[in-house]
Design an enzyme around this catalytic site. Structure first.
Site, PDB file in Angstrom:
ATOM      1  N   GLY A  29       0.799  -1.227   0.000  1.00 40.48           N
ATOM      2  CA  GLY A  29       0.000   0.000   0.000  1.00 40.48           C
ATOM      3  C   GLY A  29       0.827   1.270   0.000  1.00 40.48           C
ATOM      4  O   GLY A  29       2.022   1.257  -0.251  1.00 40.48           O
ATOM      5  N   LEU A  31       0.380   3.635  -2.247  1.00 42.95           N
ATOM      6  CA  LEU A  31       0.771   3.386  -3.639  1.00 42.95           C
ATOM      7  C   LEU A  31       1.334   4.616  -4.340  1.00 42.95           C
ATOM      8  O   LEU A  31       0.935   5.748  -4.058  1.00 42.95           O
ATOM      9  CB  LEU A  31      -0.441   2.850  -4.412  1.00 42.95           C
ATOM     10  CG  LEU A  31      -1.071   1.583  -3.810  1.00 42.95           C
ATOM     11  CD1 LEU A  31      -2.305   1.172  -4.607  1.00 42.95           C
ATOM     12  CD2 LEU A  31      -0.059   0.442  -3.771  1.00 42.95           C
ATOM     13  N   HIS A  35       4.264   1.260  -8.097  1.00 42.27           N
ATOM     14  CA  HIS A  35       3.228   0.219  -8.013  1.00 42.27           C
ATOM     15  C   HIS A  35       2.334   0.255  -9.258  1.00 42.27           C
ATOM     16  O   HIS A  35       1.974  -0.788  -9.815  1.00 42.27           O
ATOM     17  CB  HIS A  35       2.329   0.448  -6.792  1.00 42.27           C
ATOM     18  CG  HIS A  35       3.033   0.412  -5.472  1.00 42.27           C
ATOM     19  ND1 HIS A  35       3.251   1.523  -4.703  1.00 42.27           N
ATOM     20  CD2 HIS A  35       3.569  -0.629  -4.780  1.00 42.27           C
ATOM     21  CE1 HIS A  35       3.878   1.178  -3.583  1.00 42.27           C
ATOM     22  NE2 HIS A  35       4.087  -0.114  -3.600  1.00 42.27           N
ATOM     23  N   MET A 183      11.334   5.591  -6.450  1.00 46.60           N
ATOM     24  CA  MET A 183      10.057   5.753  -5.753  1.00 46.60           C
ATOM     25  C   MET A 183       9.905   4.686  -4.687  1.00 46.60           C
ATOM     26  O   MET A 183      10.243   3.517  -4.902  1.00 46.60           O
ATOM     27  CB  MET A 183       8.906   5.653  -6.748  1.00 46.60           C
ATOM     28  CG  MET A 183       8.782   6.882  -7.585  1.00 46.60           C
ATOM     29  SD  MET A 183       7.192   6.925  -8.396  1.00 46.60           S
ATOM     30  CE  MET A 183       7.397   8.441  -9.320  1.00 46.60           C
ATOM     31  N   SER A 185       7.316   3.915  -0.923  1.00 45.34           N
ATOM     32  CA  SER A 185       6.327   4.391   0.046  1.00 45.34           C
ATOM     33  C   SER A 185       7.035   5.077   1.211  1.00 45.34           C
ATOM     34  O   SER A 185       6.524   6.021   1.804  1.00 45.34           O
ATOM     35  CB  SER A 185       5.501   3.222   0.578  1.00 45.34           C
ATOM     36  OG  SER A 185       4.949   2.496  -0.495  1.00 45.34           O
TER      37      SER A 185
HETATM   38  P1  AMP Z   1       5.837  -2.663  -1.647  1.00 46.35           P
HETATM   39  O1  AMP Z   1       4.477  -2.024  -1.515  1.00 46.35           O
HETATM   40  O2  AMP Z   1       6.964  -1.759  -1.272  1.00 46.35           O
HETATM   41  O3  AMP Z   1       5.911  -4.019  -1.017  1.00 46.35           O
HETATM   42  O4  AMP Z   1       6.033  -2.915  -3.202  1.00 46.35           O
HETATM   43  C1  AMP Z   1       5.117  -3.681  -3.938  1.00 46.35           C
HETATM   44  C2  AMP Z   1       5.695  -3.970  -5.290  1.00 46.35           C
HETATM   45  O5  AMP Z   1       5.960  -2.732  -5.964  1.00 46.35           O
HETATM   46  C3  AMP Z   1       7.034  -4.716  -5.214  1.00 46.35           C
HETATM   47  O6  AMP Z   1       7.080  -5.674  -6.261  1.00 46.35           O
HETATM   48  C4  AMP Z   1       8.035  -3.615  -5.435  1.00 46.35           C
HETATM   49  O7  AMP Z   1       9.247  -4.065  -6.013  1.00 46.35           O
HETATM   50  C5  AMP Z   1       7.288  -2.726  -6.422  1.00 46.35           C
HETATM   51  N1  AMP Z   1       7.856  -1.364  -6.390  1.00 46.35           N
HETATM   52  C6  AMP Z   1       7.974  -0.556  -5.318  1.00 46.35           C
HETATM   53  N2  AMP Z   1       8.599   0.591  -5.676  1.00 46.35           N
HETATM   54  C7  AMP Z   1       8.891   0.479  -6.987  1.00 46.35           C
HETATM   55  C8  AMP Z   1       9.550   1.322  -7.937  1.00 46.35           C
HETATM   56  N3  AMP Z   1      10.035   2.507  -7.592  1.00 46.35           N
HETATM   57  N4  AMP Z   1       9.664   0.895  -9.202  1.00 46.35           N
HETATM   58  C9  AMP Z   1       9.179  -0.331  -9.564  1.00 46.35           C
HETATM   59  N5  AMP Z   1       8.543  -1.170  -8.728  1.00 46.35           N
HETATM   60  C10 AMP Z   1       8.410  -0.764  -7.456  1.00 46.35           C
END
Ligand code: AMP
Length: 282
Positions: A29, A31, A35, A183, A185
């Protein structure tokens, strides 16, 4: 867009999607465009897209990190609706873990003794547990993960391969802010000054790549180059800068075109990660 708040509600929604190829994007989340890029890829490739939002307590080795992890469910639902997501899965921790501690433990020492695995004991064990569990619950055809969490992606690919999980795992390029910061969260927890100083991470990785392109391959020298750039700003503290083979994640003695440089930095108290493939164009 349907919102399922537990596994039972989700099964009802998934029943409606029977026969369609399902793309799945697991998230925690808060987002952002990173994401959304995974969701857009799923929308391009699959008939239906399921997104989960679950801040997984099992993968937090630091209790205060779990407590301060940014959350904004209403904002997230607005973004997901605008993207045309079919189903959002929003389980509670009790729904996912109706037990105190799991008896089952998943471990992958070969891919977790280095990089983030070295500094976050148990993190990837908890991550594997939740991802495998979500795969069983959602049963997607394809699942999308960002290359920002490069080690996570490698571990999930290997887990799916070794256990013959019937899911195609797809890696998606890292998305950056216009000033280069990856990027995340967690960026929302930075002060304005911290946010500016955090841009040094990508600058450092780019300088490493430039130095490599100019002929430098000594790991110690390249590490110093990166560390100096990052720590010119007083709020930045390097946790690690590592050079690994981009397929095996094993540390390399000298940098080459198959090397990934990955870094974890604390800016203020916020842990930020980033990486760059030295053989790729930037
Ligand atoms: P998270 O909410 O941080 O667990 O991320 C969920 C998914 O989004 C994971 O597969 C992360 O690798 C992907 N993600 C998070 N930040 C980025 C980003 N800046 N660029 C590409 N994918 C991302």
């Amino acid at each position: 867009m349907k919102v399922a708040k537990n596994q039972t509600e989700l099964q009802t929604e998934l029943h409606q999607l029977q026969g369609q190829t399902i793309g799945f994007v697991p998230t925690m989340g808060f987002l952002h465009e990173g994401h959304l890029s995974l969701i857009r890829k799923s929308k391009q490739e699959c008939k239906a897209t399921v997104v989960s939002i679950f801040v997984n307590p099992l993968q937090f080795n630091d209790q205060s990190d779990l407590e301060t992890y940014p959350r904004n469910i209403n904002g997230d639902l607005g973004l997901l609706q605008a993207e045309g997501v079919d189903v959002v899965f929003l389980p509670s921790a009790d729904d996912m873990y109706p037990f105190d501690q799991p008896f089952l433990k998943l471990q992958m020492p070969q891919l977790t003794h280095q990089l983030c695995g070295k500094y976050r004991p148990g993190h990837f064990d908890g991550m594997m547990f939740v991802v495998l569990k979500l795969f069983h619950i959602v049963q997607p055809n394809k699942a999308y993960f960002g290359k920002k969490d490069y080690q996570q992606l490698a571990i999930i690919k290997r887990m799916v391969f070794e256990l013959s999980v019937p899911v195609e795992v797809i890696g998606v390029e890292l998305i950056r802010e216009t000033d280069g910061l990856a990027m995340s969260s967690r960026n929302a927890r930075l002060s304005e000054t911290g946010r500016q100083q955090a841009t040094m991470i990508y600058r450092a990785l780019k300088l490493v790549k430039k130095s490599f392109d100019e002929g430098k391959s000594n790991i110690q020298e390249l590490t110093e180059i990166a560390k100096d750039v990052i720590e010119t700003e007083p709020l930045n503290k390097v946790e690690y800068i590592e050079f690994v083979n981009k397929d095996t994640l094993e540390p390399v003695p000298v940098a080459d075109n198959h090397t990934l440089v990955a870094a974890a930095i604390y800016t203020e108290s916020v842990r930020l990660i980033d990486n760059l493939e030295l053989g790729e164009r930037v």
